[in-house]
Motif scaffolding. Structure first.
Motif, short mmCIF file in Angstrom:
data_model
loop_
_atom_site.label_atom_id
_atom_site.label_comp_id
_atom_site.label_asym_id
_atom_site.label_seq_id
_atom_site.Cartn_x
_atom_site.Cartn_y
_atom_site.Cartn_z
N MET A 1 0.85 -1.20 0.00
CA MET A 1 0.00 0.00 0.00
C MET A 1 0.88 1.25 0.00
N SER A 2 0.49 2.22 -0.79
CA SER A 2 1.27 3.45 -0.86
C SER A 2 1.12 4.25 0.43
N ASN A 3 2.24 4.76 0.93
CA ASN A 3 2.20 5.59 2.14
C ASN A 3 1.44 6.89 1.93
N SER A 4 1.26 7.26 0.66
CA SER A 4 0.54 8.51 0.38
C SER A 4 -0.93 8.41 0.77
N LEU A 5 -1.42 7.17 0.97
CA LEU A 5 -2.82 6.99 1.39
C LEU A 5 -3.01 7.28 2.88
N LEU A 6 -1.91 7.27 3.62
CA LEU A 6 -2.00 7.39 5.08
C LEU A 6 -1.87 8.85 5.51
N PRO A 7 -2.87 9.37 6.24
CA PRO A 7 -2.74 10.75 6.74
C PRO A 7 -1.53 10.87 7.67
N GLN A 8 -0.93 12.05 7.71
CA GLN A 8 0.28 12.26 8.48
C GLN A 8 0.07 11.98 9.97
N ASN A 9 -1.10 12.38 10.49
CA ASN A 9 -1.32 12.18 11.94
C ASN A 9 -1.39 10.70 12.31
N ILE A 10 -1.84 9.85 11.37
CA ILE A 10 -1.89 8.40 11.63
C ILE A 10 -0.50 7.79 11.42
N ALA A 11 0.21 8.25 10.41
CA ALA A 11 1.56 7.74 10.15
C ALA A 11 2.47 7.97 11.36
N SER A 12 2.30 9.10 12.04
CA SER A 12 3.16 9.41 13.20
C SER A 12 2.52 9.05 14.54
N LEU A 13 1.37 8.40 14.49
CA LEU A 13 0.62 8.08 15.72
C LEU A 13 1.38 7.07 16.58
N LYS A 14 1.47 7.35 17.88
CA LYS A 14 2.00 6.38 18.83
C LYS A 14 0.80 5.68 19.48
N ALA A 15 0.62 4.41 19.16
CA ALA A 15 -0.56 3.68 19.62
C ALA A 15 -0.54 3.52 21.14
N TYR A 16 -1.73 3.37 21.71
CA TYR A 16 -1.84 3.13 23.16
C TYR A 16 -1.30 1.75 23.48
N SER A 17 -0.42 1.66 24.44
CA SER A 17 0.14 0.38 24.84
C SER A 17 -0.61 -0.11 26.07
N SER A 18 -1.60 -0.96 25.85
CA SER A 18 -2.41 -1.45 26.97
C SER A 18 -1.64 -2.51 27.74
N ALA A 19 -2.13 -2.81 28.94
CA ALA A 19 -1.48 -3.83 29.76
C ALA A 19 -1.51 -5.19 29.08
N LYS A 20 -2.47 -5.39 28.17
CA LYS A 20 -2.60 -6.69 27.50
C LYS A 20 -1.98 -6.70 26.11
N SER A 21 -1.37 -5.60 25.70
CA SER A 21 -0.82 -5.56 24.34
C SER A 21 0.52 -6.28 24.23
N GLU A 22 1.20 -6.44 25.37
CA GLU A 22 2.47 -7.18 25.35
C GLU A 22 2.20 -8.66 25.61
N LYS A 23 2.99 -9.52 24.96
CA LYS A 23 2.84 -10.96 25.18
C LYS A 23 3.62 -11.35 26.43
N LEU A 24 2.92 -11.45 27.54
CA LEU A 24 3.55 -11.77 28.81
C LEU A 24 3.05 -13.12 29.31
N THR A 25 3.90 -13.82 30.02
CA THR A 25 3.45 -15.06 30.66
C THR A 25 3.65 -14.90 32.16
N GLY A 26 2.66 -15.34 32.91
CA GLY A 26 2.75 -15.20 34.36
C GLY A 26 1.66 -15.99 35.06
N SER A 27 1.70 -15.97 36.38
CA SER A 27 0.69 -16.69 37.17
C SER A 27 -0.12 -15.74 38.04
#
Length: 349
Positions: A1-27
């Motif tokens: 996909m061409s990058n020209s389709l992506l608005p600048q604010n989305i191209a530079s967006l830092k996504a929210y890193s939720s507590a469940k977004s990382e692959k963690l293993t635990g008990s």
């Protein structure tokens, strides 16, 4: 996909890193401010071939009873996150309007604004707590939406309701004061819901994810008067709430279920007090933010302690706060789960 389709604010967006977004293993899971109490539900679904009601009356009536509001003042959303997004889509013009936030705070206000190309006026929690209303109003400037997370995540700090009221009065003709009460069940006397009697520019965000122990349901509510909710009703998706979600939410809001929720909150508050006492005695804890909510945020003498806990299966939420990366937020779990925290601290000394 061409990058020209992506608005600048989305191209530079830092996504929210939720507590469940990382692959963690635990008990032991104490990283996402979830309730340790599992809820049993009964489901009989024989109408899934039909679209659900856009706003299920039984749930709206039950929540309006719980919040002591009229049903017309309640809108059901997909978690409080959808409420945040809806307010921005309804009231803010992209590339023109701005919101005000008080950091450190919940990260989705920034992500939603960045996604929609809405500017952010970033003030501090210290300014919110300390400044006079005239100073705050001046700092907020032309922001259309002012987000106050109350109790605040991740610091647990509270903004007094009378201060919220004074700010709403000062900004009556220029901004909506959005009070995010995701954790209000842990400090119910601090709710801003009573302000809806006097102000059309106060909005309250609520959720069933925390005290109601239904994080997996993704159910929230926008509480406001017609001046706010009528335009939002034009913007919200036509069928935002699934039939299954509505039935479970209805069960969660019966008088017996609300009583059970309050009992669980009392247990969690008691567990929190015990954890706070342990943490305050530990030489490894250099700072403790004592506030409201089902979590405690603290600073450690050494951030490698966090990875040691992770390796042992005790999963908590690391934070960079106030420019330092050795902060940790611990969700309040069961007594057995919090014993693992105590064990980790004692073995690390």
């Amino acid at each position: 996909m061409s990058n020209s389709l992506l608005p600048q604010n989305i191209a530079s967006l830092k996504a929210y890193s939720s507590a469940k977004s990382e692959k963690l293993t635990g008990s032991t899971w104490l990283n996402a401010n979830e309730s340790p109490f599992n809820k049993a539900v009964e489901l009989s679904l024989d109408e899934l071939n039909r679209y659900p009601k856009p706003q299920p009356e039984a749930v709206i009536d039950a929540y309006s009873n719980y919040a002591q509001l009229a049903p017309t003042q309640v809108l059901m959303t997909r978690g409080a996150d959808e409420g945040i997004e809806l307010l921005m889509r309804t009231f803010c013009e992209p590339a023109k309007d701005s919101i005000a936030i008080f950091t450190p705070t919940y990260g989705m206000y920034k992500v939603s604004a960045d996604t929609q190309n809405i500017a952010i006026n970033e003030l501090s929690q210290a300014q919110l707590q300390r400044d006079q209303i005239s100073e705050l109003s001046e700092r907020i400037g032309s922001a259309k939406l002012v987000f106050i997370c109350n109790p605040n995540n991740p610091t647990g700090s509270l903004t007094p309701v009378d201060k919220v009221a004074s700010l709403a009065k000062a900004l009556e003709n220029s901004a909506l004061i959005v009070v995010d009460e995701a954790y209000i069940e842990f400090a119910p006397e601090q709710s801003a819901v009573s302000l809806l009697q006097d102000f059309n520019n106060v909005v309250v965000l609520r959720t069933l994810s925390k005290a109601f122990a239904l994080a997996g349901l993704r159910t929230g509510f926008l509480l406001a008067n017609d001046a706010v909710l009528n335009p939002v009703r034009k913007v919200i998706a036509p069928y935002p709430v699934s039939t299954a979600v509505a039935k479970i939410a209805e069960q969660a809001l019966t008088p017996d279920a609300v009583t059970q929720m309050r009992r669980q909150v009392s247990i969690l508050n008691s567990n929190k007090s015990k954890l706070e006492a342990w943490l305050s005695k530990s030489p490894l804890v250099t700072q403790l933010l004592s506030g409201e909510g089902n979590f405690i945020t603290l600073q450690l003498s050494d951030k490698t302690l966090i990875s040691n806990a992770m390796k042992a299966g005790t999963i908590m939420r690391p934070f960079t706060l106030f420019g330092e990366d050795n902060w940790l937020r611990i969700s309040i779990g069961s007594e057995q789960e919090l014993e693992q925290v105590k064990l980790w601290l004692e073995q690390s000394e």
